[in-house]
Design a protein around this motif. Structure first.
Motif, short mmCIF file in Angstrom:
data_model
loop_
_atom_site.label_atom_id
_atom_site.label_comp_id
_atom_site.label_asym_id
_atom_site.label_seq_id
_atom_site.Cartn_x
_atom_site.Cartn_y
_atom_site.Cartn_z
N ILE A 37 0.83 -1.19 -0.05
CA ILE A 37 -0.03 0.12 0.09
C ILE A 37 0.87 1.35 -0.02
O ILE A 37 0.55 2.19 -0.79
N ARG A 58 2.36 1.69 -3.51
CA ARG A 58 1.29 2.35 -4.42
C ARG A 58 0.92 3.70 -4.14
O ARG A 58 0.84 4.56 -4.99
N GLU A 101 3.64 5.66 -5.55
CA GLU A 101 3.60 5.84 -6.97
C GLU A 101 2.29 6.74 -7.49
O GLU A 101 2.72 7.73 -8.43
N MET A 102 1.50 6.92 -6.68
CA MET A 102 0.33 7.77 -7.01
C MET A 102 0.79 9.37 -6.73
O MET A 102 0.60 10.11 -7.53
N ASP A 136 2.95 9.90 -10.05
CA ASP A 136 2.00 10.30 -11.05
C ASP A 136 1.41 11.37 -10.95
O ASP A 136 0.97 11.97 -12.10
N GLY A 186 -7.33 9.94 -5.62
CA GLY A 186 -6.60 8.44 -5.89
C GLY A 186 -6.96 7.43 -4.94
O GLY A 186 -7.26 6.43 -5.64
N ILE A 187 -6.70 7.62 -4.00
CA ILE A 187 -7.15 6.61 -2.96
C ILE A 187 -8.54 5.97 -3.22
O ILE A 187 -8.67 4.98 -2.83
N GLU A 188 -9.51 6.87 -3.10
CA GLU A 188 -10.92 6.54 -3.35
C GLU A 188 -11.10 5.67 -4.58
O GLU A 188 -11.60 4.73 -4.61
N THR A 189 -10.27 6.18 -5.58
CA THR A 189 -10.30 5.26 -6.90
C THR A 189 -9.82 3.98 -6.85
O THR A 189 -10.38 2.86 -7.14
N GLU A 190 -8.71 4.22 -6.10
CA GLU A 190 -7.59 2.91 -6.39
C GLU A 190 -8.09 1.72 -5.03
O GLU A 190 -8.30 0.59 -5.27
N PHE A 191 -8.62 2.25 -3.96
CA PHE A 191 -8.85 1.32 -2.95
C PHE A 191 -10.28 1.20 -2.65
O PHE A 191 -10.82 0.43 -1.55
#
Length: 126
Positions: free
Chosen positions: A6, A9, A12-13, A16, A51-56
Motif C-alpha cells: 500500500i 502504491r 507511485e500515486m 504520477d 486517487g485513494i478513493e478510486t484505487e482502494f
C-alpha cells in the motif's frame, strides 16, 4: 494487500501526480516522513485522497480527514488496512443478521489440528 504494498502504491500515486520530489527516494525511506515536510501541498493531498478513493474503493468520511490519518504514507496505509478490516467485520455482521443472528451456518469455522514436524514426517513416511 500488505502495508508495504500500500505504501509503495501511495508513493507511485504521488509521483504520477507530478510530485518529483518523491522520485529521489524510495517508499521505505519516506514512509514515516510527514508528507507536508516532503512538499505535498493541499492540492496534492486532495489528488492523493481522490486517487485513494478510486484505487482502494473507500469513501472518505469527514472525521477521517485529519492531520493524523493523512500525515505520512505509513498512517494512510494503516488507515486503509483498518478500513478493509472494518469492511470484513461489517460483512460478517450482515451475514449474521441474514441468518437470524447466527452466521455459523454461513461461516464454517473449524479448528485445525496443529501438525508438528514429527507428525508431518510420520504421516509422509519420512
Amino acid at each position: 494487500m500488505e502495508k508495504k504494498d500500500i505504501i509503495r502504491r501511495l508513493w507511485e500515486m504521488l509521483i504520477d501526480a507530478g510530485y518529483e520530489r518523491f522520485t529521489n527516494c524510495s517508499p521505505d525511506e519516506i514512509k514515516d516522513e510527514l508528507l507536508v515536510d516532503l512538499g505535498l501541498d493541499s492540492m496534492g493531498l486532495l489528488h492523493l485522497m481522490v486517487g485513494i478513493e478510486t484505487e482502494f474503493g473507500i469513501e472518505w468520511r469527514a472525521n477521517d480527514v485529519n492531520a493524523l490519518t493523512l500525515s505520512t504514507l505509513h498512517t494512510i496505509a494503516s488507515f486503509l488496512l483498518m478500513e478493509a478490516h472494518n469492511a470484513v467485520v461489517h460483512t460478517y455482521g450482515l451475514a449474521r443478521e441474514a441468518f437470524g443472528g447466527s452466521a455459523e451456518g454461513y461461516f464454517q469455522l473449524r479448528p485445525q489440528p496443529i501438525v508438528g514436524h514429527e507428525q508431518f514426517s510420520a504421516a509422509h513416511g519420512r
